[in-house]
Write a protein that holds these residues in place. Sequence first.
Motif, PDB file in Angstrom:
ATOM      1  N   ALA A 235       0.841  -1.269  -0.061  1.00 45.39           N
ATOM      2  CA  ALA A 235      -0.048  -0.079  -0.031  1.00 45.39           C
ATOM      3  C   ALA A 235       0.724   1.523   0.163  1.00 45.39           C
ATOM      4  CB  ALA A 235      -0.872   0.103   1.399  1.00 45.39           C
ATOM      5  N   THR A 236       2.139   1.096   0.648  1.00 45.77           N
ATOM      6  CA  THR A 236       3.086   2.317   0.331  1.00 45.77           C
ATOM      7  C   THR A 236       3.780   2.482  -0.960  1.00 45.77           C
ATOM      8  OG1 THR A 236       4.962   1.080   0.952  1.00 45.77           O
ATOM      9  CG2 THR A 236       3.500   1.692   2.750  1.00 45.77           C
TER      10      THR A 236
ATOM     11  N   GLN B  75     -10.001  -9.647   1.289  1.00 41.65           N
ATOM     12  CA  GLN B  75      -9.498  -8.141   1.436  1.00 41.65           C
ATOM     13  C   GLN B  75      -8.194  -7.995   0.662  1.00 41.65           C
ATOM     14  OE1 GLN B  75      -8.794  -7.660   5.834  1.00 41.65           O
ATOM     15  NE2 GLN B  75      -7.396  -5.949   5.212  1.00 41.65           N
ATOM     16  N   VAL B  76      -7.563  -8.845   0.443  1.00 39.20           N
ATOM     17  CA  VAL B  76      -6.186  -8.388  -0.487  1.00 39.20           C
ATOM     18  C   VAL B  76      -6.308  -8.906  -1.819  1.00 39.20           C
ATOM     19  CG1 VAL B  76      -4.799  -8.794   1.771  1.00 39.20           C
ATOM     20  CG2 VAL B  76      -4.850 -10.677   0.356  1.00 39.20           C
ATOM     21  N   SER B  77      -7.355  -9.673  -2.157  1.00 39.14           N
ATOM     22  CA  SER B  77      -7.031  -9.844  -3.700  1.00 39.14           C
ATOM     23  C   SER B  77      -7.295  -8.461  -4.401  1.00 39.14           C
ATOM     24  CB  SER B  77      -8.853 -10.366  -3.886  1.00 39.14           C
ATOM     25  OG  SER B  77      -8.610 -10.770  -5.184  1.00 39.14           O
ATOM     26  N   GLY B  78      -6.537  -8.756  -5.512  1.00 40.20           N
ATOM     27  CA  GLY B  78      -6.288  -7.434  -6.277  1.00 40.20           C
ATOM     28  C   GLY B  78      -5.311  -6.564  -5.916  1.00 40.20           C
ATOM     29  N   GLN B  79      -4.746  -6.560  -4.795  1.00 38.38           N
ATOM     30  CA  GLN B  79      -3.730  -5.726  -4.354  1.00 38.38           C
ATOM     31  C   GLN B  79      -2.372  -5.991  -4.874  1.00 38.38           C
ATOM     32  OE1 GLN B  79      -4.143  -4.890  -0.475  1.00 38.38           O
ATOM     33  NE2 GLN B  79      -6.204  -4.638  -0.273  1.00 38.38           N
ATOM     34  N   PHE B  80      -2.093  -7.495  -5.030  1.00 39.46           N
ATOM     35  CA  PHE B  80      -0.679  -7.861  -5.593  1.00 39.46           C
ATOM     36  C   PHE B  80      -0.991  -9.368  -5.990  1.00 39.46           C
ATOM     37  CE2 PHE B  80      -0.987  -8.809  -0.946  1.00 39.46           C
ATOM     38  CZ  PHE B  80      -0.485 -10.032  -0.784  1.00 39.46           C
ATOM     39  N   VAL B  81       0.040  -9.793  -6.878  1.00 37.52           N
ATOM     40  CA  VAL B  81       0.098 -11.246  -7.409  1.00 37.52           C
ATOM     41  C   VAL B  81       1.210 -12.040  -6.382  1.00 37.52           C
ATOM     42  CG1 VAL B  81       1.191 -12.455  -9.358  1.00 37.52           C
ATOM     43  CG2 VAL B  81      -0.162 -10.481  -9.817  1.00 37.52           C
TER      44      VAL B  81
ATOM     45  N   LEU C 277       4.282  -2.151  -9.912  1.00 40.82           N
ATOM     46  CA  LEU C 277       3.885  -3.634 -10.236  1.00 40.82           C
ATOM     47  C   LEU C 277       4.111  -4.357  -8.844  1.00 40.82           C
ATOM     48  CD1 LEU C 277       5.512  -3.491 -13.784  1.00 40.82           C
ATOM     49  CD2 LEU C 277       3.127  -4.806 -13.573  1.00 40.82           C
ATOM     50  N   ARG C 278       3.276  -5.142  -8.592  1.00 40.24           N
ATOM     51  CA  ARG C 278       3.421  -5.416  -7.086  1.00 40.24           C
ATOM     52  C   ARG C 278       3.396  -7.048  -6.942  1.00 40.24           C
ATOM     53  NH1 ARG C 278       0.030  -1.760  -7.655  1.00 40.24           N
ATOM     54  NH2 ARG C 278      -1.780  -3.283  -7.728  1.00 40.24           N
ATOM     55  N   HIS C 279       4.447  -7.798  -6.589  1.00 39.32           N
ATOM     56  CA  HIS C 279       4.449  -9.214  -6.508  1.00 39.32           C
ATOM     57  C   HIS C 279       5.071  -9.652  -5.497  1.00 39.32           C
ATOM     58  CE1 HIS C 279       7.065 -12.814  -7.431  1.00 39.32           C
ATOM     59  NE2 HIS C 279       5.772 -13.300  -8.158  1.00 39.32           N
ATOM     60  N   ALA C 280       4.765 -10.782  -4.836  1.00 36.41           N
ATOM     61  CA  ALA C 280       5.093 -11.363  -3.654  1.00 36.41           C
ATOM     62  C   ALA C 280       5.613 -12.771  -3.886  1.00 36.41           C
ATOM     63  CB  ALA C 280       4.093 -11.213  -2.311  1.00 36.41           C
ATOM     64  N   ILE C 281       6.464 -13.559  -3.046  1.00 35.98           N
ATOM     65  CA  ILE C 281       6.720 -14.667  -3.111  1.00 35.98           C
ATOM     66  C   ILE C 281       6.341 -15.394  -1.760  1.00 35.98           C
ATOM     67  CG2 ILE C 281       8.699 -16.466  -3.049  1.00 35.98           C
ATOM     68  CD1 ILE C 281      10.099 -14.856  -5.122  1.00 35.98           C
ATOM     69  N   LEU C 282       5.558 -16.400  -1.413  1.00 37.31           N
ATOM     70  CA  LEU C 282       5.481 -16.982  -0.466  1.00 37.31           C
ATOM     71  C   LEU C 282       6.054 -18.451  -0.401  1.00 37.31           C
ATOM     72  CD1 LEU C 282       1.958 -16.870   1.564  1.00 37.31           C
ATOM     73  CD2 LEU C 282       3.285 -18.948   1.494  1.00 37.31           C
ATOM     74  N   LEU C 283       6.853 -18.798   0.788  1.00 37.51           N
ATOM     75  CA  LEU C 283       7.406 -19.980   0.971  1.00 37.51           C
ATOM     76  C   LEU C 283       6.889 -20.498   2.281  1.00 37.51           C
ATOM     77  CD1 LEU C 283       9.451 -22.229   0.081  1.00 37.51           C
ATOM     78  CD2 LEU C 283      10.973 -20.961   1.628  1.00 37.51           C
TER      79      LEU C 283
ATOM     80  N   MET D 134      10.299  -9.333 -12.495  1.00 32.31           N
ATOM     81  CA  MET D 134      11.083  -8.140 -13.071  1.00 32.31           C
ATOM     82  C   MET D 134      10.740  -7.965 -14.584  1.00 32.31           C
ATOM     83  SD  MET D 134      12.465  -6.821 -10.427  1.00 32.31           S
ATOM     84  CE  MET D 134      11.047  -7.519  -9.566  1.00 32.31           C
ATOM     85  N   GLY D 135      10.453  -9.061 -15.066  1.00 31.64           N
ATOM     86  CA  GLY D 135       9.889  -8.672 -16.629  1.00 31.64           C
ATOM     87  C   GLY D 135       8.664  -8.341 -16.964  1.00 31.64           C
ATOM     88  N   LYS D 136       7.925  -8.005 -15.713  1.00 30.92           N
ATOM     89  CA  LYS D 136       6.427  -7.465 -16.104  1.00 30.92           C
ATOM     90  C   LYS D 136       6.388  -5.891 -16.417  1.00 30.92           C
ATOM     91  CE  LYS D 136       4.507 -11.647 -15.032  1.00 30.92           C
ATOM     92  NZ  LYS D 136       4.030 -12.613 -15.956  1.00 30.92           N
ATOM     93  N   GLU D 137       5.487  -5.526 -17.240  1.00 27.74           N
ATOM     94  CA  GLU D 137       5.578  -4.270 -17.571  1.00 27.74           C
ATOM     95  C   GLU D 137       4.166  -3.330 -17.245  1.00 27.74           C
ATOM     96  OE1 GLU D 137       7.195  -3.215 -21.541  1.00 27.74           O
ATOM     97  OE2 GLU D 137       8.894  -2.707 -20.490  1.00 27.74           O
ATOM     98  N   VAL D 138       3.074  -4.250 -17.335  1.00 32.63           N
ATOM     99  CA  VAL D 138       1.772  -3.526 -17.054  1.00 32.63           C
ATOM    100  C   VAL D 138       0.928  -4.062 -15.823  1.00 32.63           C
ATOM    101  CG1 VAL D 138      -0.217  -2.899 -18.230  1.00 32.63           C
ATOM    102  CG2 VAL D 138       1.519  -3.198 -19.631  1.00 32.63           C
ATOM    103  N   ALA D 139       0.648  -3.539 -14.813  1.00 32.95           N
ATOM    104  CA  ALA D 139      -0.045  -3.848 -13.667  1.00 32.95           C
ATOM    105  C   ALA D 139      -1.341  -3.672 -13.939  1.00 32.95           C
ATOM    106  CB  ALA D 139       0.552  -3.164 -12.582  1.00 32.95           C
ATOM    107  N   ASP D 140      -2.098  -4.719 -13.086  1.00 31.98           N
ATOM    108  CA  ASP D 140      -3.654  -4.508 -13.092  1.00 31.98           C
ATOM    109  C   ASP D 140      -4.342  -4.633 -14.280  1.00 31.98           C
ATOM    110  OD1 ASP D 140      -3.015  -4.563 -10.089  1.00 31.98           O
ATOM    111  OD2 ASP D 140      -2.967  -2.477 -10.249  1.00 31.98           O
ATOM    112  N   VAL D 141      -4.224  -5.454 -15.096  1.00 39.64           N
ATOM    113  CA  VAL D 141      -4.783  -5.503 -16.442  1.00 39.64           C
ATOM    114  C   VAL D 141      -5.998  -6.566 -16.195  1.00 39.64           C
ATOM    115  CG1 VAL D 141      -4.625  -6.449 -18.841  1.00 39.64           C
ATOM    116  CG2 VAL D 141      -2.664  -5.304 -17.732  1.00 39.64           C
ATOM    117  N   ALA D 142      -7.058  -6.045 -16.789  1.00 43.64           N
ATOM    118  CA  ALA D 142      -8.416  -6.780 -16.550  1.00 43.64           C
ATOM    119  C   ALA D 142      -8.998  -7.101 -18.224  1.00 43.64           C
ATOM    120  CB  ALA D 142      -9.773  -6.091 -16.201  1.00 43.64           C
ATOM    121  N   LEU D 143      -9.699  -8.394 -18.323  1.00 47.94           N
ATOM    122  CA  LEU D 143     -10.404  -8.751 -19.544  1.00 47.94           C
ATOM    123  C   LEU D 143     -11.481  -8.253 -19.057  1.00 47.94           C
ATOM    124  CD1 LEU D 143     -10.948 -10.289 -22.143  1.00 47.94           C
ATOM    125  CD2 LEU D 143     -11.128 -12.411 -20.703  1.00 47.94           C
ATOM    126  N   ARG D 144     -12.085  -7.402 -20.359  1.00 47.04           N
ATOM    127  CA  ARG D 144     -13.393  -6.721 -20.128  1.00 47.04           C
ATOM    128  C   ARG D 144     -14.191  -7.352 -21.050  1.00 47.04           C
ATOM    129  NH1 ARG D 144     -13.455  -0.176 -19.816  1.00 47.04           N
ATOM    130  NH2 ARG D 144     -13.047  -0.920 -17.677  1.00 47.04           N
TER     131      ARG D 144
END
Length: 431
Positions: free
Chosen positions: A138-139, A169-175, A144-150, A222-232
């Motif tokens: 949120a800061t 609650q967090v859906s849509g905020q990051f991948v 482009l927001r990405h997380a790794i969870l192990l 790091m190769g991503k360029e466009v965030a939060d894209v939707a299929l309309r």
Amino acid sequence: MSEFKVDVYQNEYLPQGAAEVNAIVSVTSTGGGTARSASGPAAEVIIVDCSGSMDYPGTKLAAAKRATAAAIDTLRDGVAFAVVAGTDLAELVYPRKFGMVPAGPETRAAAKRAVNRLRADRGTAMGEWLLLASRLFATRGDALRHAILLTDGKNVHETAGKLDRILRQVSGQFVCDCRGVGTDWEVKELRKISEALLGSVDIVAEPQDLEADFRAMTAAAMGKEVADVALRLWTPEGARVKFVKQVEPSLVDLTGRRTESVPRSGDYPTGSWGAESRDYHVNVEVEPAGIGDKMLAARASMVVPATGEVLGKGQVIAIWTDDTELSTRISPEVAHYTGQAELAGAIEEGLAAQKAGDIERATAKLGRAVALAHSSGHEDTAKLLAKVVEVVDPARGTIRLKRAVSAVDAMTLESRSQVTKRVGRATEEGH
């Protein structure tokens, strides 16, 4: 900047009275694609399970530290990042003050020193980990927001209901890409998280393989360029979208994720994009028309909802005919992905039956999976199945269950069952 191309594969012809239109919307994004070539603001949170079980054996935590260091080294200069230690609480390991810091020589070195001090203790509450990641992201709202969870275990210190609430609650905020190390974690649990956050899930059976996997995940992010894209999807008066499913590179049902946008349109989230292709199965119910009538059943657009930018678009068509040769023709793309979905379901049901001791059902379902993997040319899944069952006749799906199956082989098959194989394109016309 990435460029988007939208192709639609379908049989446009419907018999008289038919009301259901199926199409595969194939989206290809070009541009970017590597950690070096991509640009623009990005943010990365690395979440490391530090529960007590990570010390049994101790090689797991040691490998997780090396993997985290490899991910930190893979970040582009300037990318905001943070490291979270997950137990029954979530603790910010780096930076020391709440927030995220840009990657550079000094911050990378400081982060790796902090990671090296991690110790295993306490329990597991993955929802808390995701909540902290959400607050950190949120800061950096424009990135482009990405997380790794192990993790190496189950979410035992948090109810399923609480995790579900947090995911909503967090859906849509990051991948978030999820990885399970060893065999004491639950595939369904991590899949729930990865699907809600439009990421991936996989098993890393041996701790020493974590480093390469973390490096690959971070490089892809790091190769991503466009965030939060939707299929309309726009549909005409009287029509409705029955379902939307990502069918390649993996199966994800997006139907329930729809948000209303412009009139008669709904947006389905697809996450972040680099140089890649993905396919979506769209099913639309329309009002039947007369013989010879042609209808625009849906308009498919890739958009950035926050800005309204349209990145690419295609059309789903319906034409009613009394020519049975036309109306009974099966779109190879639709047929292929319908089979891929059946394959994933057969594997899931077969493994569940095997765990429950239902030999007859397990044999039938896993046999069907073998036949589907064979007929669709899905060699990777066929190889995984062959480790769980003895294949007698792959074309007929004749198998025998193996008396002893390793937990690694069973969990690898389960965790990769939703990974699909792309259909070969006979033509480039889009029909």
